[in-house]
Scaffold this motif. Structure first.
Motif, PDB file in Angstrom:
ATOM      1  N   UNK A  76       0.720  -1.218   0.091  1.00  0.00           N
ATOM      2  CA  UNK A  76       0.137   0.096   0.109  1.00  0.00           C
ATOM      3  C   UNK A  76       0.824   1.092  -0.038  1.00  0.00           C
ATOM      4  N   UNK A  77       1.907   1.345   0.955  1.00  0.00           N
ATOM      5  CA  UNK A  77       2.416   2.511   0.824  1.00  0.00           C
ATOM      6  C   UNK A  77       3.419   2.820  -0.382  1.00  0.00           C
ATOM      7  N   UNK A  78       3.665   1.578  -1.140  1.00  0.00           N
ATOM      8  CA  UNK A  78       4.205   1.861  -2.520  1.00  0.00           C
ATOM      9  C   UNK A  78       3.416   2.415  -3.598  1.00  0.00           C
ATOM     10  N   UNK A  79       1.929   1.963  -3.436  1.00  0.00           N
ATOM     11  CA  UNK A  79       1.132   2.596  -4.160  1.00  0.00           C
ATOM     12  C   UNK A  79       0.882   4.042  -4.031  1.00  0.00           C
ATOM     13  N   UNK A  80       0.882   4.255  -2.596  1.00  0.00           N
ATOM     14  CA  UNK A  80       0.550   5.810  -2.300  1.00  0.00           C
ATOM     15  C   UNK A  80       1.870   6.666  -2.745  1.00  0.00           C
ATOM     16  N   UNK A  81       2.933   6.091  -2.474  1.00  0.00           N
ATOM     17  CA  UNK A  81       4.120   7.037  -2.948  1.00  0.00           C
ATOM     18  C   UNK A  81       4.323   7.188  -4.218  1.00  0.00           C
ATOM     19  N   UNK A  82       3.809   6.183  -5.219  1.00  0.00           N
ATOM     20  CA  UNK A  82       3.689   6.318  -6.600  1.00  0.00           C
ATOM     21  C   UNK A  82       2.929   7.418  -7.089  1.00  0.00           C
ATOM     22  N   UNK A  83       1.489   7.239  -6.290  1.00  0.00           N
ATOM     23  CA  UNK A  83       0.474   8.234  -6.684  1.00  0.00           C
ATOM     24  C   UNK A  83       1.002   9.621  -6.242  1.00  0.00           C
ATOM     25  N   UNK A  84       1.972   9.852  -5.325  1.00  0.00           N
ATOM     26  CA  UNK A  84       2.151  11.358  -5.006  1.00  0.00           C
ATOM     27  C   UNK A  84       3.116  11.678  -6.044  1.00  0.00           C
ATOM     28  N   UNK A  85       4.096  11.039  -6.429  1.00  0.00           N
ATOM     29  CA  UNK A  85       5.233  11.085  -7.145  1.00  0.00           C
ATOM     30  C   UNK A  85       4.548  11.759  -8.799  1.00  0.00           C
TER      31      UNK A  85
END
Length: 208
Positions: free
Chosen positions: A108-117
């Motif tokens: 989940x954190x990887x998905x959120x980080x990608x979305x932020x980027x």
């Protein structure tokens, strides 16, 4: 706040992504769709900032859906979320206008980080995907360097191989002996680090 849409045909995965999106105060899921066709009907009116898009949808693919959405909503950002890791799918998605490519097993954190980027105008890929992209370009560079080692005659022979001519047909076309064609092919295989006509053809097509 970044408004997010999700296009995913699997109900469990779709709901899981929705939960992940709404975990962060930076994002809000404004709609979900189960097909590309539904997305093309619904998303233009909703005007999301970002879409999480599955590649393998029931009819129209996610790649084509992204390409069409970019025509309707030029500013929309897209992240492909998929089980597929092969370079061809990755580059088709990126050429269609996707800004990121994640595997469904991403945390989940990887998905959120990608979305932020992506929301900040960048690009995002999971570590596994990034390694595949780097490997692809490394292989392409190696193939290009190998092809540059061929002599003019070897290039002629290889081009005729790519066009499907047999050894005899190549000999007739170039007005050389069959033995000469075999000799050239032997050296072509050595320089390209392949073992067959098929591998040689694939290496040339990958370079193009």
């Amino acid at each position: 706040m970044t408004r997010v849409a999700i296009v995913e045909d699997n109900k469990t995965t779709r709901e899981g992504l929705e939960t992940i999106v709404n975990l962060s105060p930076d994002f809000r899921c404004i709609c979900t769709c189960s097909t590309a066709e539904e997305a093309l009907r619904v998303l233009p009116a909703k005007s999301p900032d970002l879409v999480l898009m599955d590649i393998q949808l029931p009819n129209m693919s996610g790649v084509e859906c992204v390409a069409r959405l970019k025509e309707l909503l030029p500013n929309i950002q897209a992240i492909m979320v998929t089980v597929y890791e092969d370079p061809d799918r990755i580059f088709r998605a990126l050429r269609a206008g996707a800004s990121g490519y994640l595997l469904k097993r991403s945390e989940p954190e990887e998905v959120l980080n990608a979305m932020r980027e992506v929301a900040q105008g960048g690009g995002a890929m999971s570590g596994e995907i990034a390694r595949k992209v780097i490997g692809y370009f490394r292989d392409q560079a190696a193939a290009s360097a190998a092809l540059e080692q061929l002599t003019d005659r070897e290039r002629e022979v290889l081009e005729l191989v790519v066009h499907g001519l047999s050894n005899k047909e190549i000999a007739d076309r170039l007005k050389v002996t069959l033995a000469a064609v075999r000799w050239h092919l032997k050296h072509i295989y050595q320089k390209l680090h392949v073992h067959s006509r098929t591998e040689a053809v694939l290496k040339v097509r990958a370079e193009r």
